[in-house]
Design a protein around this motif. Structure first.
Motif, PDB file in Angstrom:
ATOM      1  N   TRP A  42     -50.432  47.290  -1.856  1.00 33.73           N
ATOM      2  CA  TRP A  42     -50.591  46.227  -0.864  1.00 33.73           C
ATOM      3  C   TRP A  42     -50.191  46.708   0.525  1.00 33.73           C
ATOM      4  O   TRP A  42     -50.843  46.387   1.523  1.00 33.73           O
ATOM      5  CB  TRP A  42     -49.763  45.005  -1.267  1.00 33.73           C
ATOM      6  CG  TRP A  42     -49.996  43.845  -0.341  1.00 33.73           C
ATOM      7  CD1 TRP A  42     -49.234  43.465   0.728  1.00 33.73           C
ATOM      8  CD2 TRP A  42     -51.103  42.939  -0.394  1.00 33.73           C
ATOM      9  NE1 TRP A  42     -49.796  42.371   1.350  1.00 33.73           N
ATOM     10  CE2 TRP A  42     -50.934  42.029   0.669  1.00 33.73           C
ATOM     11  CE3 TRP A  42     -52.199  42.799  -1.239  1.00 33.73           C
ATOM     12  CZ2 TRP A  42     -51.840  40.990   0.912  1.00 33.73           C
ATOM     13  CZ3 TRP A  42     -53.099  41.767  -1.008  1.00 33.73           C
ATOM     14  CH2 TRP A  42     -52.913  40.881   0.063  1.00 33.73           C
ATOM     15  N   ASN A  43     -49.155  47.500   0.608  1.00 41.15           N
ATOM     16  CA  ASN A  43     -48.639  47.928   1.913  1.00 41.15           C
ATOM     17  C   ASN A  43     -49.165  49.295   2.348  1.00 41.15           C
ATOM     18  O   ASN A  43     -48.593  49.917   3.248  1.00 41.15           O
ATOM     19  CB  ASN A  43     -47.107  47.960   1.891  1.00 41.15           C
ATOM     20  CG  ASN A  43     -46.515  46.569   1.784  1.00 41.15           C
ATOM     21  OD1 ASN A  43     -47.019  45.623   2.381  1.00 41.15           O
ATOM     22  ND2 ASN A  43     -45.455  46.436   1.004  1.00 41.15           N
ATOM     23  N   GLN A  47     -56.948  46.387   4.209  1.00 42.20           N
ATOM     24  CA  GLN A  47     -58.399  46.489   4.126  1.00 42.20           C
ATOM     25  C   GLN A  47     -58.941  45.362   3.252  1.00 42.20           C
ATOM     26  O   GLN A  47     -58.352  44.282   3.206  1.00 42.20           O
ATOM     27  CB  GLN A  47     -58.799  47.872   3.618  1.00 42.20           C
ATOM     28  CG  GLN A  47     -58.119  48.291   2.323  1.00 42.20           C
ATOM     29  CD  GLN A  47     -58.439  49.722   1.945  1.00 42.20           C
ATOM     30  OE1 GLN A  47     -59.595  50.139   1.945  1.00 42.20           O
ATOM     31  NE2 GLN A  47     -57.412  50.500   1.607  1.00 42.20           N
ATOM     32  N   ARG A  48     -60.055  45.607   2.584  1.00 48.93           N
ATOM     33  CA  ARG A  48     -60.752  44.547   1.865  1.00 48.93           C
ATOM     34  C   ARG A  48     -59.846  43.729   0.925  1.00 48.93           C
ATOM     35  O   ARG A  48     -59.863  42.484   1.003  1.00 48.93           O
ATOM     36  CB  ARG A  48     -61.918  45.167   1.084  1.00 48.93           C
ATOM     37  CG  ARG A  48     -62.765  44.168   0.296  1.00 48.93           C
ATOM     38  CD  ARG A  48     -63.807  44.915  -0.533  1.00 48.93           C
ATOM     39  NE  ARG A  48     -64.682  44.034  -1.295  1.00 48.93           N
ATOM     40  CZ  ARG A  48     -65.858  43.596  -0.873  1.00 48.93           C
ATOM     41  NH1 ARG A  48     -66.290  43.927   0.328  1.00 48.93           N
ATOM     42  NH2 ARG A  48     -66.609  42.816  -1.633  1.00 48.93           N
ATOM     43  N   PRO A 198     -70.831  42.996   1.633  1.00 47.72           N
ATOM     44  CA  PRO A 198     -70.432  44.157   2.441  1.00 47.72           C
ATOM     45  C   PRO A 198     -69.180  43.879   3.256  1.00 47.72           C
ATOM     46  O   PRO A 198     -68.797  42.717   3.475  1.00 47.72           O
ATOM     47  CB  PRO A 198     -71.644  44.377   3.358  1.00 47.72           C
ATOM     48  CG  PRO A 198     -72.786  43.719   2.644  1.00 47.72           C
ATOM     49  CD  PRO A 198     -72.178  42.544   1.930  1.00 47.72           C
ATOM     50  N   SER A 199     -68.567  44.951   3.713  1.00 51.36           N
ATOM     51  CA  SER A 199     -67.347  44.845   4.501  1.00 51.36           C
ATOM     52  C   SER A 199     -67.551  43.909   5.686  1.00 51.36           C
ATOM     53  O   SER A 199     -68.573  43.965   6.371  1.00 51.36           O
ATOM     54  CB  SER A 199     -66.920  46.221   5.001  1.00 51.36           C
ATOM     55  OG  SER A 199     -66.562  47.042   3.918  1.00 51.36           O
ATOM     56  N   SER A 200     -66.566  43.059   5.918  1.00 58.74           N
ATOM     57  CA  SER A 200     -66.635  42.119   7.030  1.00 58.74           C
ATOM     58  C   SER A 200     -65.598  42.508   8.075  1.00 58.74           C
ATOM     59  O   SER A 200     -65.133  43.655   8.121  1.00 58.74           O
ATOM     60  CB  SER A 200     -66.448  40.693   6.528  1.00 58.74           C
ATOM     61  OG  SER A 200     -66.827  39.769   7.533  1.00 58.74           O
ATOM     62  N   ASP A 282     -49.545  50.534  11.614  1.00 58.12           N
ATOM     63  CA  ASP A 282     -49.654  49.177  11.099  1.00 58.12           C
ATOM     64  C   ASP A 282     -50.958  48.540  11.562  1.00 58.12           C
ATOM     65  O   ASP A 282     -51.407  48.768  12.685  1.00 58.12           O
ATOM     66  CB  ASP A 282     -48.464  48.347  11.590  1.00 58.12           C
ATOM     67  CG  ASP A 282     -48.384  47.004  10.905  1.00 58.12           C
ATOM     68  OD1 ASP A 282     -48.993  46.041  11.424  1.00 58.12           O
ATOM     69  OD2 ASP A 282     -47.706  46.890   9.870  1.00 58.12           O
ATOM     70  N   TYR A 283     -51.555  47.751  10.690  1.00 56.54           N
ATOM     71  CA  TYR A 283     -52.809  47.061  11.016  1.00 56.54           C
ATOM     72  C   TYR A 283     -52.697  46.261  12.311  1.00 56.54           C
ATOM     73  O   TYR A 283     -53.625  46.237  13.123  1.00 56.54           O
ATOM     74  CB  TYR A 283     -53.181  46.140   9.854  1.00 56.54           C
ATOM     75  CG  TYR A 283     -54.417  45.285  10.064  1.00 56.54           C
ATOM     76  CD1 TYR A 283     -55.690  45.840   9.938  1.00 56.54           C
ATOM     77  CD2 TYR A 283     -54.309  43.931  10.358  1.00 56.54           C
ATOM     78  CE1 TYR A 283     -56.826  45.059  10.103  1.00 56.54           C
ATOM     79  CE2 TYR A 283     -55.441  43.143  10.525  1.00 56.54           C
ATOM     80  CZ  TYR A 283     -56.695  43.716  10.397  1.00 56.54           C
ATOM     81  OH  TYR A 283     -57.815  42.932  10.567  1.00 56.54           O
TER      82      TYR A 283
END
Length: 412
Positions: A42-43, A47-48, A198-200, A282-283
């Motif tokens: 998770w960390n 992503q998706r 598909p990826s958003s 980090d995201y």
């Protein structure tokens, strides 16, 4: 709530779910349980799975069951913590030295304990890795989902049992989602109920990079412009020779790479004065880095591991307002290349020429096309459509009503 662990679990040291969760079980027992099995942590990289399951956590009790961590001298244990997104992250802790059969036995016990401690009227099993079938194939559920985001059997180090486990998962699954159109074409004949998602993109998050006056992060601030950047996992899917050659061709450009290095030797990364490996970030910080780039590059190798990928970073770069040059990954060529949103290059020389072309282009018409494309995309929309398919399976069996459907229409 009293413990209801079956007698067969007596040998497993199952860490009770934290009090904050256990105290809310009674109030939440009408919420469906969504138990996800993942090969990704998770960390690790947001992503998706993180995008989708964070949204699922609004109406489901979501548990994210990771692959085990091995330590010396410990008893089998399941450590459960709540993420900032409301997902319960379950990490199996096992001792070193176990055989594959013993690992599966302990994982089976631990997941049984988790299910026993989390009563629910409806249960959804969600798989990212077919390998989890080796210890979870006995579980019953109202709906079983296989979200096939990658062709894992083609990745470096993939288990020789991956395809066999996937066949079992296809037999168990009620619905199969795919992470792109290439995967959809590959999987649609293997199951009766396959849907391409598909990826958003979280466009608002990355649009922060379009704002003027952004302050460069400290480790990027001294890198001269023009900057051409990439973020994502750096592994066997990246064409390192391509990176080396374009950096040699264009010493006037600085190439910035952000992301963890996995499954390849960090010493194999090309080193030049105009190549900058900044590591994982980090995201939340990605838009800050993107704001300081002039352009984005996606130097994917064209091999078995990239044949079916649908890179999430494509729409993320576009949402940040960054022109993109990519190698000819099928799910990037169509739709992004054919719609004139991304430049496709077969060689480093072609990529260098494409970068020059993008520097000269009139940005306004391109930005208008990008904005129209992104207006039809969001992770909220993707999750809403997925959830409608899940509910269509749940309703006939259980008459599921308000708990999982609340708010769905507003997000689709």
């Amino acid at each position: 709530m009293p413990r209801t662990t079956p007698p067969s679990l007596a040998s497993a040291s199952f860490q009770p779910i934290p009090n904050i969760v256990r105290q809310s079980q009674a109030a939440n027992s009408e919420q469906p349980l969504l138990l996800c099995f993942s090969h990704l942590r998770w960390n690790f990289v947001f992503q998706r799975p993180q995008h989708l399951l964070s949204r699922a956590a609004r109406t489901y009790r979501v548990f994210f069951f990771e692959e085990p961590i091995f330590e010396d001298g410990i008893e089998p244990d399941l450590r459960v913590e709540r993420s900032n997104e409301g997902v319960m992250v379950a990490v199996p802790m096992l001792p070193h030295g176990l055989s594959p059969a013993e690992i599966d036995e302990h994982l089976r016990d631990l997941v049984d304990g988790l299910v026993a401690d989390t009563p629910a009227a409806e249960t959804v099993l969600w798989y990212y890795t077919p390998m989890a079938m080796s210890f979870s194939d006995h579980l019953s559920a109202d709906v079983v989902i296989y979200d096939c985001m990658d062709e894992l059997s083609a990745f470096r180090g993939a288990s020789p049992h991956m395809r066999e486990c996937e066949r079992k998962l296809f037999a168990k699954a009620d619905i199969v989602f795919t992470g792109g159109m290439s995967l959809y074409e590959s999987k649609r004949r293997q199951h009766h109920n396959v849907h391409a998602f598909p990826s958003s993109v979280d466009a608002a998050h990355f649009a922060r990079a379009r704002r003027l006056g952004a302050v460069d992060p400290a480790d990027q601030a001294d890198i001269p412009h023009p900057r051409v950047g990439f973020f994502g996992v750096v592994d066997e899917r990246m064409d390192l020779d391509f990176v080396r050659e374009i950096a040699e061709l264009r010493p006037d450009l600085n190439f910035v790479f952000i992301g963890p290095v996995v499954k390849i030797d960090p010493a194999s990364l090309p080193q030049r004065a105009n190549i900058h490996w900044l590591g994982g970030k980090d995201y939340k910080a990605l838009p800050d880095y993107l704001a300081g780039w002039d352009m984005a590059l996606m130097p994917f190798a064209l091999n078995e591991s990239t044949r079916f990928i649908s890179p999430t970073k494509t729409p993320e770069f576009l949402a940040a307002g960054k022109p993109v040059v990519s190698t000819a990954v099928a799910d990037v060529v169509k739709p992004y290349g054919t719609e004139g949103l991304v430049e496709i290059a077969a060689t480093p020389a072609e990529a260098a020429a494409a970068i020059d072309k993008l520097f000269r282009m009139d940005r306004k018409p391109w930005e208008e096309k990008v904005n129209r494309k992104l207006a039809s995309m969001s992770w909220d929309k993707t999750w809403g459509e997925m959830n409608q398919l899940i509910l269509a399976e749940l309703r006939p069996a259980s008459g599921l009503g308000t708990s999982a459907t609340a708010g769905v229409a507003a997000r689709v």
